[in-house]
Design a protein around this motif. Structure first.
Motif, PDB file in Angstrom:
ATOM      1  N   TYR A   1       0.308  -5.162   5.332  1.00  0.00           N
ATOM      2  CA  TYR A   1       0.770  -3.880   5.231  1.00  0.00           C
ATOM      3  C   TYR A   1      -0.663  -3.063   5.449  1.00  0.00           C
ATOM      4  N   THR A   2      -0.506  -2.033   6.465  1.00  0.00           N
ATOM      5  CA  THR A   2      -1.731  -1.024   6.381  1.00  0.00           C
ATOM      6  C   THR A   2      -1.672   0.202   5.557  1.00  0.00           C
ATOM      7  N   ASP A   3      -0.420   0.511   5.053  1.00  0.00           N
ATOM      8  CA  ASP A   3       0.026   1.624   4.224  1.00  0.00           C
ATOM      9  C   ASP A   3       0.150   1.336   2.659  1.00  0.00           C
ATOM     10  N   ARG A   4      -0.146   0.031   2.407  1.00  0.00           N
ATOM     11  CA  ARG A   4      -0.028  -0.334   0.952  1.00  0.00           C
ATOM     12  C   ARG A   4      -0.796  -1.675   0.850  1.00  0.00           C
ATOM     13  N   ALA A   5      -0.650  -2.302  -0.396  1.00  0.00           N
ATOM     14  CA  ALA A   5      -1.275  -3.421  -0.855  1.00  0.00           C
ATOM     15  C   ALA A   5      -0.510  -4.530  -0.148  1.00  0.00           C
ATOM     16  N   CYS A   6      -1.225  -5.674   0.530  1.00  0.00           N
ATOM     17  CA  CYS A   6      -0.760  -6.776   1.023  1.00  0.00           C
ATOM     18  C   CYS A   6      -0.427  -7.693  -0.107  1.00  0.00           C
ATOM     19  N   HIS A   7       0.562  -8.509   0.120  1.00  0.00           N
ATOM     20  CA  HIS A   7       1.049  -9.394  -0.953  1.00  0.00           C
ATOM     21  C   HIS A   7       1.760 -10.598  -0.459  1.00  0.00           C
ATOM     22  N   PHE A   8       2.061 -11.597  -1.206  1.00  0.00           N
ATOM     23  CA  PHE A   8       2.809 -12.717  -1.127  1.00  0.00           C
ATOM     24  C   PHE A   8       4.281 -12.181  -1.337  1.00  0.00           C
ATOM     25  N   ALA A   9       5.211 -13.115  -0.538  1.00  0.00           N
ATOM     26  CA  ALA A   9       6.494 -12.982  -0.618  1.00  0.00           C
ATOM     27  C   ALA A   9       7.616 -14.133  -0.437  1.00  0.00           C
ATOM     28  N   HIS A  10       8.594 -14.348  -0.997  1.00  0.00           N
ATOM     29  CA  HIS A  10       9.286 -15.536  -1.109  1.00  0.00           C
ATOM     30  C   HIS A  10      10.236 -15.560   0.461  1.00  0.00           C
ATOM     31  N   HIS A  11      10.228 -16.840   0.882  1.00  0.00           N
ATOM     32  CA  HIS A  11      11.026 -16.911   2.238  1.00  0.00           C
ATOM     33  C   HIS A  11      12.476 -16.775   1.723  1.00  0.00           C
TER      34      HIS A  11
END
Length: 552
Positions: free
Chosen positions: A61-71
């Motif tokens: 993301y460019t407007d908030r924090a990047c993060h991991f996500a589940h499939h």
């Protein structure tokens, strides 16, 4: 039921049962490099993180924090995971294990590690390190109370409270903290002693001795305890009892010390000793009376704070607010464990029974909230430290990249714990960081010698010729800058670039007509040995005369 939307910042590599942790960069500018570095790796919501064991992917993301996500689940629905801790500190127990194992290997020792869960504590609250006949128990949070006379020496996280009696009786305790560095966490060991600030050291500065874990601060503390105070020469016979005025001065110093460490017990004791003191001079008597009056006002304020604390705890129990009960109970045990009345003991007993009777799901939710709160408080402390280090700079430079990225991540995690002034400073550095992303990885001042930029004024701070640049923003405004402003150096670089554009490039040999064989533009000489020497010399002469090359 709505899924947990908290962002996942940590994962493990390779498999669900892996103990190899990593942290995702918060900024999009770093995530591309992270993906390239780990393009052949897989990320998992690790079992040792309290996760579901599912596979993770990265979200940019460019407007908030990047993060991991589940499939997503096979049916296309969002995956539901009950992982209680997801922030940058959620894998700290794995980083502690990795750092401690490397530290011990470097000293020729091996250890056994365990993530025990006493009384059902969440995984990661405690890390047990056993080697030879000794051991350490690392308490990363306050869920499990430390045991001081067991076979393992406690090492406390920064949020784990310790009472004054323990500090005095044990001389010192060790603490642990983890600082973010890139996509990892670095372990620091601190030594805290009574009335001494905590001193922090890297693992390389620590060692295991017969006493247990030792730091350079431990050696100083032990030495100060063993060394007797220097004796004073007296021309007469030493008196067993000090003179009244001398004793009064000593009591004033003790009272000041007691106020400094916020010790109600010690302040009360010293005030009693002052009341029993007789035979002092009029001048000293006035000082004692003023000091006692101020101390009494302070004691009344502390009594009011204590009353509100116990009243708030009783109200929280009555309203069944489990999270508030836990926070106030920890605070009461840390700051108001002495001299409790029967009513106060009854309030603490009701609160303890209430919290112990909570069902496991509610308790886990409370502990998760407390962990998030502690992480936010720690992040707020990190924000203060980073801003303090950056305040002597009034512009972004590539060399500050890591500090600024850590600042933005810590501020996002701290949330409401950041003050309005700090939020303004963070926003300013975020703006500077966004504007400076295109800067080269080397400082501009390294490309221009001092004798060139010092010969002109600065368009930003208006420093005159021969004067160094000064800070134009922040609390240190007006102080000399270590390096010139980029605007001052950029003027010289722009002039050099413009001059290079005005200077015609050198002629190529095949751009002139050969005087010997008559071959023209872009046609090689007929000589098998290459271009004729006269053609080469003619191209050099055209370049020396700065004639513009032909445009064809």
């Amino acid at each position: 039921m709505q899924g947990d939307r908290r962002q996942i910042q940590t994962a493990v590599l390779g498999s669900a049962d892996s103990d190899d942790p990593l942290m995702l960069p918060l900024e999009a500018i770093e995530l591309d490099a992270f993906r390239h570095l780990h393009e052949s790796d897989t990320f998992w919501c690790g079992l040792l993180l309290g996760g579901c064991g599912g596979r993770l992917t990265t979200k940019l993301y460019t407007d908030r924090a990047c993060h991991f996500a589940h499939h997503p689940d096979p049916d296309g629905q969002p995956h539901e995971c009950r992982r209680r801790s997801r922030g940058v500190a959620s894998a700290d127990h794995l980083y502690v294990k990795s750092a401690a194992a490397a530290w011990l290997r470097g000293r020729g020792e091996q250890a056994r590690f365990g993530f025990t869960r006493p009384d059902g504590a969440p995984v990661g609250s405690v890390v047990d390190i056993q080697f030879k006949d000794r051991g350490l128990r690392v308490h990363l949070d306050g869920v499990v109370a430390p045991v001081w006379d067991d076979g393992s020496e406690p090492v406390l996280g920064v949020s784990v409270p310790v009472d004054r009696d323990t500090l005095i009786g044990r001389w010192y305790v060790h603490r642990i903290r983890l600082d973010s560095e890139g996509t990892g966490r670095r372990v620091k060991i601190g030594t805290e002693a009574f009335a001494r600030p905590t001193e922090w050291f890297g693992l390389d500065d620590c060692m295991m001795t017969e006493r247990g874990l030792s730091t350079p601060a431990v050696e100083r503390i032990i030495e100060s305890r063993r060394t007797p105070p220097p004796s004073r020469w007296s021309p007469g016979k030493a008196k067993k009892v000090p003179e009244p005025d001398a004793r009064a001065q000593g009591l004033l110093r003790r009272l000041l010390y007691a106020r400094r460490i916020d010790s109600v017990v010690l302040v009360t004791q010293v005030c009693g000793e002052i009341a029993d003191l007789t035979g002092v001079s009029t001048e000293i008597l006035g000082q004692l009376e003023a000091a006692v009056r101020n101390a009494c006002v302070w004691l009344e304020e502390q009594a009011e704070v204590r009353r509100k604390l116990f009243a708030g705890l009783g109200e929280a129990v009555a309203d069944q607010r489990a999270g508030r009960v836990r926070r106030l109970l920890v605070r009461v045990n840390a700051t108001a464990s002495h001299g409790r009345t029967e009513a106060e003991e009854a309030i603490v007993s009701r609160a303890t029974d209430y919290f112990a009777g909570l069902d496991s799901q509610t308790r886990q939710a409370v502990e998760a909230e407390a962990a998030t709160e502690r992480a936010a408080a720690e992040a707020a402390g990190r924000v203060r430290t980073l801003l303090k280090g950056l305040r002597r700079h009034d512009a972004y430079a590539y060399e500050f990249r890591d500090q600024v990225m850590e600042l933005l991540g810590a501020a996002a995690l701290a949330g409401d714990h950041v003050t309005a002034g700090q939020a303004r400073d963070v926003a300013l550095w975020k703006e500077r960081f966004a504007a400076g992303r295109s800067l080269p990885p080397y400082p501009l001042h390294s490309r221009v010698g001092r004798r060139y930029w010092i010969a002109r004024s600065c368009p930003r701070c208006h420093a005159e010729q021969g004067k160094d640049c000064v800070l134009v923003e922040g609390t240190d405004t007006g102080e000399r800058r270590k390096y010139p402003h980029d605007e001052r150096v950029q003027l010289i670089l722009d002039e050099r670039k413009a001059k290079q554009k005005q200077t015609p490039r050198a002629w190529r040999v095949d751009e002139v007509t050969c005087p010997d064989c008559g071959q023209g533009y872009n046609t090689p000489c007929e000589s098998p040995a290459g271009p004729h020497r006269s053609r080469v010399e003619l191209a050099k002469e055209n370049s020396r005369l700065r004639k513009p090359p032909p445009k064809r």
